[in-house]
Design an enzyme around this catalytic site. Structure first.
Site, PDB file in Angstrom:
ATOM      1  N   CYS A 258      -0.090  -0.510  -2.517  1.00  0.00           N
ATOM      2  CA  CYS A 258      -0.125   0.749  -1.758  1.00  0.00           C
ATOM      3  C   CYS A 258      -1.293   1.654  -2.161  1.00  0.00           C
ATOM      4  O   CYS A 258      -2.017   2.173  -1.304  1.00  0.00           O
ATOM      5  CB  CYS A 258       1.202   1.490  -1.895  1.00  0.00           C
ATOM      6  SG  CYS A 258       1.576   2.097  -3.556  1.00  0.00           S
ATOM      7  N   HIS A 306       4.879   5.517  -4.705  1.00  0.00           N
ATOM      8  CA  HIS A 306       4.379   4.943  -3.451  1.00  0.00           C
ATOM      9  C   HIS A 306       3.494   5.969  -2.752  1.00  0.00           C
ATOM     10  O   HIS A 306       3.673   7.183  -2.925  1.00  0.00           O
ATOM     11  CB  HIS A 306       5.536   4.536  -2.537  1.00  0.00           C
ATOM     12  CG  HIS A 306       5.100   3.683  -1.378  1.00  0.00           C
ATOM     13  ND1 HIS A 306       4.729   2.367  -1.518  1.00  0.00           N
ATOM     14  CD2 HIS A 306       4.940   3.970  -0.059  1.00  0.00           C
ATOM     15  CE1 HIS A 306       4.380   1.878  -0.343  1.00  0.00           C
ATOM     16  NE2 HIS A 306       4.498   2.831   0.559  1.00  0.00           N
ATOM     17  N   HIS A 318       0.407   2.281   5.560  1.00  0.00           N
ATOM     18  CA  HIS A 318       0.658   1.999   4.156  1.00  0.00           C
ATOM     19  C   HIS A 318       0.909   0.516   3.947  1.00  0.00           C
ATOM     20  O   HIS A 318       1.171  -0.239   4.887  1.00  0.00           O
ATOM     21  CB  HIS A 318       1.850   2.821   3.633  1.00  0.00           C
ATOM     22  CG  HIS A 318       3.185   2.368   4.135  1.00  0.00           C
ATOM     23  ND1 HIS A 318       4.316   2.305   3.339  1.00  0.00           N
ATOM     24  CD2 HIS A 318       3.592   1.947   5.372  1.00  0.00           C
ATOM     25  CE1 HIS A 318       5.344   1.882   4.045  1.00  0.00           C
ATOM     26  NE2 HIS A 318       4.943   1.666   5.272  1.00  0.00           N
TER      27      HIS A 318
END
Length: 343
Positions: A258, A306, A318
């Site tokens: 990510c 994240h 993402h």
């Protein structure tokens, strides 16, 4: 009477003997529901993502320390060469002074056939003494600098070893968590796995709907800001990666985790950002959700484990997790920690 005695004997036979444990059948374990599996898999992926951040951060430090050690080794080699040169020069000056010593300059003047030549020699000798003093001073300075560089190299080496151990520990944790998640998923039938994915999508949808009803999201829609030139370039890069796989620790261009995706997007826009989502959250300027604009980074979960890049319209691009690919999702499909703005 006999019948009563027989019944009593039968009852005694059914009682446990003194000191002998009675075996009881374990109660049947409740069957795990798909919700249970989803909760555990999600937790494992979250833990793996945190460990991935630790790995990435340690790996970056290891690379920097390796470069520092190489640079220090070059400096140490240069200083050692200089030290050898100065040592040889100091030795030559010492030998020259020894050969020319033995009587004082006053007696030399009396015994000299050419006083003018003697005075010229005395001037040269004085200059030689000054050169010797300068050489000895340089020798001391170089020795001290060499010692300082050697100590710095020792510290850098110790940090390198610690960073490598931290990275190795984090790698073991990541692979362990992911292996556990993989085993859980492998134990499901195909229809159960499909249902599990639908449950994940439904949870993300509910989270997005709830987020869109918040005051911050309402103000964001009302005051939507356009992207800067650099923000637009970052969004374009991230969007072009849609469909590429998530692989933990991957830094592109074939696959990403990510934070690697968000860093690569902004690198394409000419801006350097930190490697991990936690560092991006800690080091980049924060902006309110209501003032978010395309290109900003949305950081998720309380531990900043994240991150995605906001592309406008309430959406992010993402890299979700192992087994998934870079995709577009709702900006509120996960618990939002906050927003940071590179550049």
């Amino acid at each position: 009477m006999k019948r009563t005695a027989c019944l009593a004997c039968a009852a005694l036979l059914l009682l446990p003997a003194a000191g002998v444990p009675v075996a009881h059948a374990d109660p049947p374990r409740p069957r795990r529901t798909l919700q249970d599996v989803r909760a555990e898999v999600d937790a494992l992926y979250r833990q793996a993502e945190r460990a991935t951040d630790t790995y990435n951060s340690a790996h970056e430090r290891v690379l920097a320390q390796q470069q520092q050690i190489v640079a220090l080794a070059r400096v140490i080699d240069r200083e050692q060469t200089r030290l050898r040169t100065l040592t040889a020069r100091a030795g030559a000056l010492a030998r020259a002074q020894y050969r020319g010593g033995g009587i004082g300059p006053g007696l030399d003047l009396l015994l000299s056939d050419d006083p003018g030549a003697f005075l010229d020699g005395l001037t040269l000798a004085d200059r030689g003494a000054q050169a010797a003093d300068a050489t000895i001073g340089q020798l001391r300075t170089t020795t001290a600098e060499l010692g300082a560089y050697a100590r710095s190299a020792t510290v850098a080496w110790e940090r390198l070893m610690a960073g490598q151990k931290e990275a190795a520990d984090a790698e073991r944790e990541v692979t362990g968590r992911l292996a556990r998640a993989k085993r859980l998923l492998a134990g499901l039938e195909a229809r159960e796995r499909a249902r599990l994915e639908r449950l994940e999508d439904e949870a993300a949808y509910r989270s997005q709907v709830a987020w869109l009803r918040t005051d911050a999201a309402t103000r964001l829609r009302r005051n939507a800001a356009g992207a800067t030139r650099q923000g637009a370039a970052a969004v374009a890069f991230a969007s072009a990666q849609i469909g590429k796989p998530y692989i933990w620790g991957a830094d592109g261009p074939a696959a990403y985790d990510c934070s690697a995706l968000t860093r690569a997007a902004w690198r394409a826009a000419g801006v350097a950002v930190p490697r991990t989502s936690q560092e991006q959250w800690r080091l980049l300027p924060r902006v309110p959700v209501a003032r978010m604009r395309p290109g900003d980074l949305v950081v998720y979960f309380d531990d900043a484990s994240h991150v995605g890049i906001y592309v406008g319209g309430g959406a992010i691009v993402h890299a979700p997790r192992p087994g998934r690919r870079v995709t577009m999702a709702g900006a509120g499909s996960m618990p939002v920690l906050g927003v940071v703005r590179p550049g």
